[in-house]
Design an enzyme around this catalytic site. Structure first.
Site, PDB file in Angstrom:
ATOM      1  N   GLU A 127      13.309  11.649   2.628  1.00  0.00           N
ATOM      2  CA  GLU A 127      13.765  12.270   1.402  1.00  0.00           C
ATOM      3  C   GLU A 127      13.940  13.767   1.727  1.00  0.00           C
ATOM      4  OE1 GLU A 127      11.836   9.473  -2.255  1.00  0.00           O
ATOM      5  OE2 GLU A 127      10.544  11.235  -1.094  1.00  0.00           O
ATOM      6  N   MET A 168       6.172   7.157  -7.512  1.00  0.00           N
ATOM      7  CA  MET A 168       4.866   7.382  -7.062  1.00  0.00           C
ATOM      8  C   MET A 168       4.280   8.954  -7.221  1.00  0.00           C
ATOM      9  SD  MET A 168       4.523   4.189  -4.314  1.00  0.00           S
ATOM     10  CE  MET A 168       2.554   4.462  -4.303  1.00  0.00           C
ATOM     11  N   ASP A 219      15.684   0.367  -5.468  1.00  0.00           N
ATOM     12  CA  ASP A 219      15.191  -1.199  -5.692  1.00  0.00           C
ATOM     13  C   ASP A 219      14.869  -1.384  -7.017  1.00  0.00           C
ATOM     14  OD1 ASP A 219      12.528   0.401  -4.796  1.00  0.00           O
ATOM     15  OD2 ASP A 219      12.035  -0.862  -6.188  1.00  0.00           O
TER      16      ASP A 219
HETATM   17  N1  SAH Z   1       8.110   2.403   3.086  1.00  0.00           N
HETATM   18  C1  SAH Z   1       7.019   3.253   3.133  1.00  0.00           C
HETATM   19  C2  SAH Z   1       6.543   2.966   1.791  1.00  0.00           C
HETATM   20  C3  SAH Z   1       7.106   3.403   0.508  1.00  0.00           C
HETATM   21  S1  SAH Z   1       6.489   3.618  -0.712  1.00  0.00           S
HETATM   22  C4  SAH Z   1       5.947   2.992   4.135  1.00  0.00           C
HETATM   23  O1  SAH Z   1       5.833   1.812   4.607  1.00  0.00           O
HETATM   24  O2  SAH Z   1       5.658   3.870   4.729  1.00  0.00           O
HETATM   25  C5  SAH Z   1       7.619   4.074  -2.027  1.00  0.00           C
HETATM   26  C6  SAH Z   1       8.078   5.257  -2.092  1.00  0.00           C
HETATM   27  O3  SAH Z   1       9.500   5.395  -2.880  1.00  0.00           O
HETATM   28  C7  SAH Z   1       7.126   6.424  -2.991  1.00  0.00           C
HETATM   29  O4  SAH Z   1       7.309   7.609  -2.401  1.00  0.00           O
HETATM   30  C8  SAH Z   1       7.927   6.065  -4.646  1.00  0.00           C
HETATM   31  O5  SAH Z   1       7.838   7.566  -4.991  1.00  0.00           O
HETATM   32  C9  SAH Z   1       9.239   5.520  -4.079  1.00  0.00           C
HETATM   33  N2  SAH Z   1       9.468   4.323  -4.735  1.00  0.00           N
HETATM   34  C10 SAH Z   1      10.756   3.698  -4.724  1.00  0.00           C
HETATM   35  N3  SAH Z   1      10.634   2.436  -5.319  1.00  0.00           N
HETATM   36  C11 SAH Z   1       9.460   2.251  -5.732  1.00  0.00           C
HETATM   37  C12 SAH Z   1       8.850   1.096  -6.463  1.00  0.00           C
HETATM   38  N4  SAH Z   1       9.259  -0.072  -6.763  1.00  0.00           N
HETATM   39  N5  SAH Z   1       7.308   1.356  -6.632  1.00  0.00           N
HETATM   40  C13 SAH Z   1       6.738   2.444  -6.601  1.00  0.00           C
HETATM   41  N6  SAH Z   1       7.550   3.650  -5.932  1.00  0.00           N
HETATM   42  C14 SAH Z   1       8.445   3.356  -5.521  1.00  0.00           C
END
Ligand code: SAH
Length: 230
Positions: free
Chosen positions: A12, A172, A196
Site C-alpha cells: 500500500e 483491519m 475482495d
Molecule cells: N496477505 C496478507 C494478509 C492480508 S490481511 C499476508 O498474508 O501477509 C488484509 C489486509 O487488507 C488488511 O490490512 C485489511 O485492512 C485489508 N483487507 C482487505 N480485504 C479484507 C477482508 N476481506 N477482511 C479484512 N481486511 C481486509
C-alpha cells in the site's frame, strides 16, 4: 502543516514512495518512517503492519513524534455493499470496530464506556476527496467502514457486520486510526480500494488484486495531497 500518509502493508505504501521519489528514512518504535516533501508540502509516510494495534501505534507516532497535522490512510478493503466491485473506491464517513464486544453488559456492539460506536471522519477532507473524484472522473462511494482484527472471508460474518454497523466495506485498521486522530484532534480521511468481497473467495481475490487496488488508492490519495490547502 505536515500531512501523514499511512497504509498497513508494504504494497500500500510502495506506490506512494515511488511517486514521492526521494525521502529520508527514520527508524522509530520498531518501524520505518519516510520524511519527504511533495509538491511543496511536508509529508511523512509509513505502513504500520496489519491490524488495529499496529495501526494505532503508527498513527500515534505519526502525530506525536513526527508532528503530522492531518492524516490520510490509503489501502485496500473487502466489500460489503454489492455496489462495490474490485478496484472501486470508498471514503469512510464514519468507522466502527466490529470485533469490540462487551454486549454481555448490555452495551451495543462496537461500544465501550466513554467511547462511541462510530468515529466520524473529517468533512473537509471528504469534500476534497469528492473534488478529486470529479477531476479524475472516477466514482467514489461515501460509506461506513467496519474495522476488526480479522480477515473476513465468510459471507455470514460479512453480512452480520453489514447489518450490525450498516457498513459498506470492512478492513483491519481504519477505525483504530480514527480513534487516535479523533482523540488527538487531527483531521483524518480513510480511503480504500476494494480488493475482495469478504466472501469464501476473498483470500484469492485479495492476492490477485492487492497491487492494482492499492495503486488506485495511492494515486487518488496523492491527488488529495495536492488539493489540500497549505
Ligand atoms: N496477505 C496478507 C494478509 C492480508 S490481511 C499476508 O498474508 O501477509 C488484509 C489486509 O487488507 C488488511 O490490512 C485489511 O485492512 C485489508 N483487507 C482487505 N480485504 C479484507 C477482508 N476481506 N477482511 C479484512 N481486511 C481486509
Amino acid at each position: 502543516m505536515k500531512i501523514a500518509i499511512m497504509g498497513a502493508m508494504p504494497e500500500e505504501l510502495e506506490p506512494i514512495l515511488k511517486e514521492v521519489g526521494s525521502y529520508k528514512i527514520v527508524e522509530y518504535a520498531g518501524n520505518k518512517y519516510y520524511e519527504a516533501q511533495y509538491k511543496g508540502v511536508d509529508i511523512v509516510l509509513a505502513y504500520s503492519k496489519i491490524g488495529k494495534v499496529f495501526s494505532t501505534l503508527t498513527a500515534t507516532t505519526l502525530i506525536e513524534h513526527f508532528g503530522a497535522t492531518k492524516l490520510l490512510f490509503s489501502g485496500v478493503a473487502g466489500a460489503i455493499s454489492p455496489e462495490l466491485k474490485v478496484g472501486d473506491l470508498i471514503v469512510a464517513t464514519k468507522l466502527a470496530q466490529h470485533d469490540l464486544d462487551i454486549t454481555a453488559f448490555g452495551h451495543p456492539f462496537g461500544y465501550v464506556p466513554e467511547g462511541a460506536v462510530y468515529i466520524e471522519s473529517d468533512e473537509a477532507l471528504r469534500k476534497i476527496a469528492q473534488e478529486v473524484a470529479a477531476d479524475m472522473q472516477t466514482p467514489l462511494k461515501e460509506g461506513i467502514i467496519a474495522t476488526g482484527d480479522q480477515f473476513v472471508a465468510n459471507e455470514e460474518r460479512k453480512n452480520w457486520i453489514g447489518e450490525t454497523f450498516n457498513a459498506d466495506a470492512l478492513e483491519m485498521e481504519g477505525a483504530s486510526v480514527g480513534v487516535v486522530c479523533d482523540a488527538l484532534d487531527i483531521p483524518f480521511c480513510i480511503l480504500r480500494s476494494i480488493s475482495d468481497a469478504a466472501d469464501m473467495d476473498a483470500s484469492f481475490s485479495f492476492d490477485e488484486f492487492l497491487e492494482t487496488s492499492a495503486l488506485r488508492s495511492a494515486e487518488f490519495i496523492m491527488k488529495m495531497v495536492e488539493k489540500i490547502e497549505h
